[in-house]
Design an enzyme around this catalytic site. Structure first.
Site, PDB file in Angstrom:
ATOM      1  N   GLU A 283       0.824  -1.151   0.117  1.00 40.74           N
ATOM      2  CA  GLU A 283      -0.029  -0.014  -0.048  1.00 40.74           C
ATOM      3  C   GLU A 283       0.970   1.489  -0.097  1.00 40.74           C
ATOM      4  OE1 GLU A 283      -3.070   0.257   3.141  1.00 40.74           O
ATOM      5  OE2 GLU A 283      -4.299  -0.849   2.059  1.00 40.74           O
ATOM      6  N   HIS A 304       8.004 -26.874  -1.570  1.00 42.98           N
ATOM      7  CA  HIS A 304       7.163 -27.991  -2.040  1.00 42.98           C
ATOM      8  C   HIS A 304       6.201 -27.479  -2.986  1.00 42.98           C
ATOM      9  CE1 HIS A 304       9.666 -31.115   0.470  1.00 42.98           C
ATOM     10  NE2 HIS A 304       9.532 -29.889   1.255  1.00 42.98           N
ATOM     11  N   LYS A 418     -14.292  -0.296  -3.792  1.00 33.38           N
ATOM     12  CA  LYS A 418     -15.737   0.029  -3.274  1.00 33.38           C
ATOM     13  C   LYS A 418     -16.339   0.712  -3.799  1.00 33.38           C
ATOM     14  CE  LYS A 418     -12.449   0.865   1.197  1.00 33.38           C
ATOM     15  NZ  LYS A 418     -11.827   1.760   1.732  1.00 33.38           N
TER      16      LYS A 418
HETATM   17  O1  PA5 Z   1      -3.660   0.996   5.851  1.00 31.54           O
HETATM   18  C1  PA5 Z   1      -4.785   1.577   5.686  1.00 31.54           C
HETATM   19  O2  PA5 Z   1      -4.930   2.715   5.888  1.00 31.54           O
HETATM   20  C2  PA5 Z   1      -5.923   0.518   5.397  1.00 31.54           C
HETATM   21  O3  PA5 Z   1      -5.403  -0.854   5.382  1.00 31.54           O
HETATM   22  C3  PA5 Z   1      -6.965   0.611   6.386  1.00 31.54           C
HETATM   23  O4  PA5 Z   1      -6.358   0.281   7.798  1.00 31.54           O
HETATM   24  C4  PA5 Z   1      -8.027  -0.203   6.394  1.00 31.54           C
HETATM   25  O5  PA5 Z   1      -8.755  -0.169   5.182  1.00 31.54           O
HETATM   26  C5  PA5 Z   1      -9.208  -0.183   7.345  1.00 31.54           C
HETATM   27  O6  PA5 Z   1      -9.567   1.280   7.522  1.00 31.54           O
HETATM   28  P1  PA5 Z   1     -10.319   1.380   8.930  1.00 31.54           P
HETATM   29  O7  PA5 Z   1      -9.427   1.518  10.005  1.00 31.54           O
HETATM   30  O8  PA5 Z   1     -10.747   3.011   8.229  1.00 31.54           O
HETATM   31  O9  PA5 Z   1     -11.505   0.646   8.928  1.00 31.54           O
END
Ligand code: PA5
Length: 444
Positions: A283, A304, A418
């Site tokens: 990310e 394996h 989303k």
């Molecule tokens: O790194 C990030 O920002 C995301 O992975 C969020 O942590 C994830 O989408 C969860 O979001 P939230 O804490 O708003 O539910």
């Protein structure tokens, strides 16, 4: 913690590593001076040193309260609101759940599997359970969906007043549905700081509360992170700064065609650390059509299955091996009179010795096969070392992202699915998107 890059350096031309190394100081300094991209999300940089014992006592007190009441604690969260806690807990917990008097920790809100949720509800039926609802935005579908189901079940099982004492929310200071609901219902809450993004939040209550609930030492975890914060500071020169060295090496490999980094471990307890690491790096770096693809394997298990590809497939990969120097427990391999399996040459040895030779043999084979190897070792799996490990990878990630020229602290790409999902589900507010996506599907 130790870092060995000599088996990777030989895969890039002389001078390439030095060029990348020269960029690390400026990138690391951006994390300090806050003049880089995404500088409103740098709260994690000094989080360990700013975390007080009094605050950790507050988190521990909440954990102790839940531990005293619940047989099972459900941690609801996804991505950065889930992976760090699970990584630490799975590294420290008994592999087969023999965790003494500790409550069982289970995870929800990280998928939308109906069977998964049904199985979970079956497990919770008739048991005293608590819920830690973790969501910074408070609106993440996976988590909100699981939380509503679990809250409804809990209230039915113990009544609304008792349920209130068994639910804790970790969320934004003021915004979002989880904050609002907590105020209405009177749940205990912990704050996810505004300036700490999800994937950098394991050392906030997002990770600390579920880790304390599992019975692990959060003070030792934070102490490890504090020591690594000092060791990777921008004042620490490249020669001693392991985060800079790792960032430089992986960027040098990337410049010379190594587009995939495979995190490999030889200890099954580290499996979820690789999951956490993949999110952290994926990310943070995968944007603007750039970024190393983070993958992972559990070894020797995956030798394996994926072993063939790693040894002989396209040479676009490098490996980062997490090596644990000492196993925490001892198992001695027995002698057998019949020796039908031919394994008496191992009799009297620790199983870990066999594993270590598998690790060394794999490293030699993969390097011979053209796979650069970075090795990160730590003495043993415990809270202190895991704290070091967490901060090391966070710091190196920030440095590496800045070297790559991306904003390591946003994740615009995760919104695309989303939007489509909400349009397909006719979520109010998505009417136009809904028409467009349905027309697109009909034209197929
Ligand atoms: O790194 C990030 O920002 C995301 O992975 C969020 O942590 C994830 O989408 C969860 O979001 P939230 O804490 O708003 O539910």
């Amino acid at each position: 913690m130790k870092l060995c890059i000599k088996n990777a350096a030989s895969f890039v031309p002389a001078g390439a590593l030095a060029e990348e190394a020269a960029l690390t100081a400026a990138a690391n300094e951006l994390l300090e001076n806050g003049q880089g991209l995404g500088n409103d999300f740098l709260g994690w940089v000094h989080l360990p040193s700013q975390t007080t014992d009094a605050f950790l006592d507050e988190v521990q007190a909440c954990a102790d309260r839940l531990r005293a009441k619940a047989e099972v604690i459900v941690v609801a969260g996804i991505g950065g609101s889930y992976l760090g806690a699970r990584a630490v807990n799975e590294a420290l917990d008994h592999t087969f759940g023999l965790n003494g008097n500790n409550p069982r920790i289970v995870y929800a809100g990280n998928n939308i599997g109906e069977d998964y949720l049904a199985d979970l509800m079956e497990l919770l039926e008739g048991k005293t359970f608590a819920i830690i609802n973790i969501s910074k935005s408070g609106t993440t579908t996976e988590t909100a969906l699981a939380f509503r189901l679990l809250k409804t079940m809990l209230e039915k099982q113990v009544g609304k007043a008792a349920a209130k004492e068994l639910i804790v929310c970790v969320t934004d200071r003021v915004k979002g549905a989880a904050r609002k609901l907590s105020e209405i219902e009177g749940y205990q809450t912990f704050v996810i700081p505004d300036n700490v993004g999800g994937r950098f939040s394991v050392l906030t209550p997002v990770g600390l509360l579920p880790i304390a609930c599992a019975g692990h030492d959060i003070k030792a975890l934070v102490r490890g992170a504090q020591d690594m914060e000092k060791a990777t500071d921008s004042n620490v020169p490249y020669e001693q700064n392991l985060a800079c060295q790792y960032a430089a090496m992986r960027n040098a490999l990337y410049q010379y065609g190594k587009k995939i980094e495979i995190m490999a471990n030889f200890n099954p307890r580290i499996h979820y650390f690789a999951e956490w690491w993949k999110q952290l790096y994926g990310e943070s770096e995968g944007k603007n059509r750039k970024g190393i693809f983070p993958a992972s394997v559990d070894l020797t298990t995956d030798l394996h299955s994926m072993g063939q590809w790693i040894q002989d497939g396209e040479r676009t990969i490098f490996e980062t091996v997490i090596s644990i120097e000492k196993a925490n427990k001892t198992v001695i391999f027995p002698h057998d009179e019949q020796n039908l399996d031919g394994l008496n040459f191992l009799a009297g040895k620790r199983v870990d010795e066999v594993n270590k030779m598998a690790e060394l043999g794999t490293q030699l084979a993969h390097v011979d096969g053209g796979v650069p190897n970075i090795k990160i070792s730590f003495e043993k799996i415990d809270e202190y070392n895991l704290g070091q490990f967490i901060y090391f990878f966070e710091r190196a990630c920030g440095i590496s992202g800045y070297m790559l020229g991306v904003n390591p602290f946003n994740q615009p790409g995760v919104e695309a699915y989303k939007k489509n999902m909400f349009a397909l589900l006719d979520k109010p507010g998505y009417e136009e998107d809904s028409k467009a996506i349905k027309a697109r599907l009909a034209a197929r």
